[in-house]
Design an enzyme around this catalytic site. Structure first.
Site, PDB file in Angstrom:
ATOM      1  CG  ASP A   1      63.705  53.188  48.552  1.00  0.00           C
ATOM      2  OD1 ASP A   1      65.260  52.295  48.385  1.00  0.00           O
ATOM      3  OD2 ASP A   1      62.930  53.517  47.674  1.00  0.00           O
TER       4      ASP A   1
ATOM      5  CG  ASN B   1      66.151  45.093  52.774  1.00  0.00           C
ATOM      6  OD1 ASN B   1      65.735  45.265  53.603  1.00  0.00           O
ATOM      7  ND2 ASN B   1      65.554  44.528  51.605  1.00  0.00           N
TER       8      ASN B   1
END
Length: 248
Positions: A19, A67
């Site tokens: 991340d 996503n």
């Protein structure tokens, strides 16, 4: 930090939520895709170091099913990055096998073709297996397992009374590898984000503020050192675990 590690207790399976790529780029006044490219460099770096340390499985959360809801240009850039990064010789150089887990039905044909080619090309590599979770969702995975088991029961191939944890384990997309001993999340967020929910039931969790592009070998060593500093009890008491260790 590396010299403090117990090389006999290196986790055999490390899972990472990579991340911070977008925020890393934004803070530098760059497009988010710049951060994802820098993230690929971190993948190369950490893959090589994991191989040197003797890690057997490295699972990387690359792209979740959620996503797909990101801006179309960012999704396209990410898919293009998957294609170019697979040209890297890191797999053959480090004797690393490449595997993919996730819902491939939504992945562009050209990317799917390259993924399959890389899996085939690296199938004989034995030092470590890099597993890329691409278009992956743990809830989707568990839903697929449930449907498969239900169909087997309906077809008379499986008795309801015979369903065990192993029944589920054997039908997971990750059934070819052990559960992670250590889960690392970079970028400062404190959540799992629908990643390997079944598999990390007893994994040790490690969170750090470092954005993924800045995650270095030393950061990996810190995570492993933290893992080695903990006592894994699996529901037992501290005294029970210590008694078992004394018997070894």
């Amino acid at each position: 930090m590396k010299e403090l590690l117990d090389m006999n207790r290196i986790p055999q399976h490390i899972a990472i939520i990579m991340d911070g790529n977008g925020r890393w780029a934004t803070e530098r006044g760059k497009d988010r895709s710049f951060g994802h490219q820098a993230g690929v460099d971190a993948v190369r770096r950490i893959t090589s170091e994991c191989t040197r340390l003797g890690v057997k499985f490295l699972t990387l959360y690359t792209f979740s099913t959620e996503n797909w809801n990101r801006p179309a240009n960012e999704v396209a850039a990410l898919m293009g990055l998957v294609l170019t990064s697979l040209e890297d010789e890191i797999f053959m150089k480090n004797n690393v096998r490449f595997r993919v887990v996730g819902d491939r039905s939504r992945i562009p044909e050209a990317v799917n073709k390259k993924l399959a080619e890389t899996e085939t090309h690296t199938a004989g590599n034995t030092a470590m297996t890099m597993v890329v979770a691409l278009s992956y969702s743990s809830k989707l995975e568990l839903t697929a397992v449930t449907r498969k088991i239900a169909q087997e029961v309906k077809d008379g191939k499986l008795n309801i009374c015979d369903i065990t944890e192993d029944t589920i384990n054997d039908r997971l997309w990750t059934n070819f590898m052990p559960d992670p001993e250590l889960l690392i999340r970079t970028g400062g967020e404190l959540r799992i984000s629908n990643y390997l929910l079944w598999q990390i039931a007893y994994s040790e969790l490690y969170f750090c503020d470092t954005y993924w592009p800045d995650f270095m070998e030393e950061d990996l060593h810190k995570a492993i050192y933290s893992y080695q500093s903990r006592q894994r009890r699996f529901g037992k008491t501290e005294a029970q675990v210590e008694a078992e260790e004394e018997k070894k």
